[in-house]
Scaffold this active site. Structure first.
Site, PDB file in Angstrom:
ATOM      1  N   ALA A  66       0.863  -1.178   0.000  1.00 29.54           N
ATOM      2  CA  ALA A  66       0.000   0.000   0.000  1.00 29.54           C
ATOM      3  C   ALA A  66       0.902   1.232   0.000  1.00 29.54           C
ATOM      4  CB  ALA A  66      -0.883  -0.017   1.239  1.00 29.54           C
ATOM      5  N   GLY A 110       0.864  -4.977   0.852  1.00 26.20           N
ATOM      6  CA  GLY A 110      -0.305  -5.051  -0.025  1.00 26.20           C
ATOM      7  C   GLY A 110       0.010  -5.675  -1.380  1.00 26.20           C
ATOM      8  N   GLU A 113      -0.267  -9.219  -0.744  1.00 22.44           N
ATOM      9  CA  GLU A 113      -1.692  -9.509  -0.533  1.00 22.44           C
ATOM     10  C   GLU A 113      -2.463  -9.505  -1.856  1.00 22.44           C
ATOM     11  OE1 GLU A 113      -1.725  -6.380   2.526  1.00 22.44           O
ATOM     12  OE2 GLU A 113      -2.804  -7.828   3.759  1.00 22.44           O
TER      13      GLU A 113
HETATM   14  N1  CAA Z   1       4.654   3.249  -0.413  1.00 24.14           N
HETATM   15  C1  CAA Z   1       5.093   4.394  -0.924  1.00 24.14           C
HETATM   16  N2  CAA Z   1       6.292   4.532  -1.512  1.00 24.14           N
HETATM   17  C2  CAA Z   1       7.072   3.443  -1.599  1.00 24.14           C
HETATM   18  C3  CAA Z   1       6.678   2.215  -1.094  1.00 24.14           C
HETATM   19  C4  CAA Z   1       5.395   2.119  -0.464  1.00 24.14           C
HETATM   20  N3  CAA Z   1       4.909   0.961   0.008  1.00 24.14           N
HETATM   21  N4  CAA Z   1       7.671   1.319  -1.290  1.00 24.14           N
HETATM   22  C5  CAA Z   1       8.651   1.974  -1.934  1.00 24.14           C
HETATM   23  N5  CAA Z   1       8.292   3.268  -2.112  1.00 24.14           N
HETATM   24  C6  CAA Z   1       9.065   4.324  -2.752  1.00 24.14           C
HETATM   25  C7  CAA Z   1      10.203   4.771  -1.850  1.00 24.14           C
HETATM   26  O1  CAA Z   1       9.734   5.704  -0.890  1.00 24.14           O
HETATM   27  C8  CAA Z   1      11.158   5.360  -2.833  1.00 24.14           C
HETATM   28  O2  CAA Z   1      10.715   6.662  -3.178  1.00 24.14           O
HETATM   29  P1  CAA Z   1      11.804   7.869  -3.350  1.00 24.14           P
HETATM   30  O3  CAA Z   1      12.649   7.419  -4.511  1.00 24.14           O
HETATM   31  O4  CAA Z   1      10.931   9.026  -3.646  1.00 24.14           O
HETATM   32  O5  CAA Z   1      12.552   7.923  -2.063  1.00 24.14           O
HETATM   33  C9  CAA Z   1      10.975   4.487  -4.064  1.00 24.14           C
HETATM   34  O6  CAA Z   1       9.705   3.832  -3.906  1.00 24.14           O
HETATM   35  C10 CAA Z   1      12.030   3.407  -4.178  1.00 24.14           C
HETATM   36  O7  CAA Z   1      12.073   2.707  -2.953  1.00 24.14           O
HETATM   37  P2  CAA Z   1      13.443   2.428  -2.148  1.00 24.14           P
HETATM   38  O8  CAA Z   1      14.404   3.528  -2.375  1.00 24.14           O
HETATM   39  O9  CAA Z   1      13.065   2.123  -0.730  1.00 24.14           O
HETATM   40  O10 CAA Z   1      13.929   1.120  -2.923  1.00 24.14           O
HETATM   41  P3  CAA Z   1      14.869  -0.051  -2.349  1.00 24.14           P
HETATM   42  O11 CAA Z   1      15.205  -0.896  -3.528  1.00 24.14           O
HETATM   43  O12 CAA Z   1      15.956   0.499  -1.520  1.00 24.14           O
HETATM   44  O13 CAA Z   1      13.912  -0.909  -1.357  1.00 24.14           O
HETATM   45  C11 CAA Z   1      11.865  -2.004  -0.710  1.00 24.14           C
HETATM   46  C12 CAA Z   1      12.802  -1.607  -1.869  1.00 24.14           C
HETATM   47  C13 CAA Z   1      12.569  -3.022   0.205  1.00 24.14           C
HETATM   48  C14 CAA Z   1      10.628  -2.643  -1.322  1.00 24.14           C
HETATM   49  C15 CAA Z   1      11.512  -0.748   0.116  1.00 24.14           C
HETATM   50  O14 CAA Z   1      11.065   0.264  -0.780  1.00 24.14           O
HETATM   51  C16 CAA Z   1      10.428  -0.960   1.128  1.00 24.14           C
HETATM   52  O15 CAA Z   1      10.686  -1.524   2.196  1.00 24.14           O
HETATM   53  N6  CAA Z   1       9.201  -0.478   0.829  1.00 24.14           N
HETATM   54  C17 CAA Z   1       8.090  -0.523   1.755  1.00 24.14           C
HETATM   55  C18 CAA Z   1       7.535  -1.917   1.848  1.00 24.14           C
HETATM   56  C19 CAA Z   1       6.396  -1.940   2.848  1.00 24.14           C
HETATM   57  O16 CAA Z   1       6.551  -1.608   4.014  1.00 24.14           O
HETATM   58  N7  CAA Z   1       5.224  -2.381   2.397  1.00 24.14           N
HETATM   59  C20 CAA Z   1       4.040  -2.454   3.224  1.00 24.14           C
HETATM   60  C21 CAA Z   1       3.226  -1.214   3.064  1.00 24.14           C
HETATM   61  S1  CAA Z   1       1.890  -1.149   4.226  1.00 24.14           S
HETATM   62  C22 CAA Z   1       0.680  -2.121   3.542  1.00 24.14           C
HETATM   63  O17 CAA Z   1       0.810  -2.690   2.489  1.00 24.14           O
HETATM   64  C23 CAA Z   1      -0.580  -2.190   4.385  1.00 24.14           C
HETATM   65  C24 CAA Z   1      -1.631  -3.106   3.889  1.00 24.14           C
HETATM   66  O18 CAA Z   1      -1.650  -4.281   4.164  1.00 24.14           O
HETATM   67  C25 CAA Z   1      -2.733  -2.597   3.086  1.00 24.14           C
END
Ligand code: CAA
Length: 259
Positions: A66, A110, A113
């Site tokens: 998400a 998500g 999911e």
């Molecule tokens: N939401 C918004 N932006 C996101 C995102 C997310 N879930 N995941 C990645 N991005 C964005 C980052 O903020 C980044 O943006 P900027 O370039 O503007 O800084 C861009 O995408 C690239 O991401 P990273 O620089 O972090 O890339 P990476 O290769 O170093 O890492 C990753 C990749 C491990 C997937 C890391 O991005 C990450 O941990 N993302 C979040 C994953 C997460 O926590 N997901 C769960 C979300 S909550 C949810 O899903 C609730 C639900 O059940 C409904």
């Protein structure tokens, strides 16, 4: 001119292909994307020329979850009154045709999911699956706490949800989270071959099978068996079923009319 559509939609024969497209955010799932995904799924489901649907992402990410930026300041009232998740993410549950996820790279939160909500998951070697919401003091709230234990059992699901453990494609395959693992370079091609194979079968039979298998998740065995038996009896009202059986006996290819 910039193209800010959050997904691409195309057809290949009887297969509908949806490609998530928010590359800067690793396909993080916001309302615009989930609204568009729901619309595309419903359009393919209503199209008699389509027999199976594929959802894919990019080489780096199927979807990283998400959209955290879009969620960060929401209040309890916002999510309750706006029916967060329920309003648009759940559309996929009403799709009757088979939906196949083609996953490369991150399928996190998500994104994992969404893949779990699909009927078949084809994973590239690079696929990574995790429910890391605990790191945000959130919880997997798009079906993850319910579908993951049904898919891989409580022990593995608890581990993933409580510790944010990430599975690689081979682990995900071993645990039964995914259907098949293929080399990255072949992900889309192999998934489209599979989808084309499925879409060539009788559509009403596919719908009956999908409904019956989903019953196994959602009801006690006695109810599920009863549902399956009714679905089987329903097959005898299908001209495709008679065609399929007679074609076998005549040693020829069946010609399905999707009736
Ligand atoms: N939401 C918004 N932006 C996101 C995102 C997310 N879930 N995941 C990645 N991005 C964005 C980052 O903020 C980044 O943006 P900027 O370039 O503007 O800084 C861009 O995408 C690239 O991401 P990273 O620089 O972090 O890339 P990476 O290769 O170093 O890492 C990753 C990749 C491990 C997937 C890391 O991005 C990450 O941990 N993302 C979040 C994953 C997460 O926590 N997901 C769960 C979300 S909550 C949810 O899903 C609730 C639900 O059940 C409904």
């Amino acid at each position: 001119m910039t193209d800010d559509r959050p997904l691409r939609v195309e057809t290949q024969g009887r297969v509908g292909l949806i490609t998530l497209h928010r590359p800067q955010q690793l396909n993080a799932l916001n309302d615009a994307l989930m609204d568009a995904l729901g619309e595309a799924l419903l359009a393919f489901d209503a199209d008699p020329g389509i027999g199976a649907i594929v959802i894919t992402g990019s080489e780096k990410a199927f979807a990283a979850g998400a959209d955290i930026e879009a969620m960060a300041d929401l209040t309890f009232m916002d999510v309750t009154q706006g029916q967060f998740i329920t309003r648009n993410w759940e559309t996929i549950r009403s799709v009757r045709k088979p939906v196949i996820a083609a996953v490369a790279g991150y399928a996190m939160g998500g994104g994992c999911e969404l893949a779990l909500a699909c009927d078949v998951i084809v994973a590239a070697e690079s696929a990574r699956f995790a429910l890391p919401e605990i790191k945000l003091a959130m919880l997997p709230g798009a079906g993850g706490t319910q579908r993951l234990p049904r898919a891989i059992g409580k022990a593995k699901a608890m581990d993933m949800c409580l510790s944010a453990r990430m599975l690689d494609a081979q682990e995900a395959d071993r645990y039964g989270l995914v259907s098949r693992v293929v080399p990255d370079a072949e992900l889309l091609e192999r998934t489209l071959v599979l989808a084309t194979q499925i879409a060539a079968f009788s559509l009403p039979a596919l719908v009956a099978i999908k409904e019956s298998v989903n019953r196994a998740w959602e009801s006690p065995l006695t109810e599920g068996i009863l549902f399956e038996r009714r679905a089987l009896y329903g097959r005898f009202a299908s001209s495709d079923a008679h065609e399929g059986m007679h074609a076998f006996l005549d040693k020829r290819k069946p010609a399905f009319a999707h009736r």
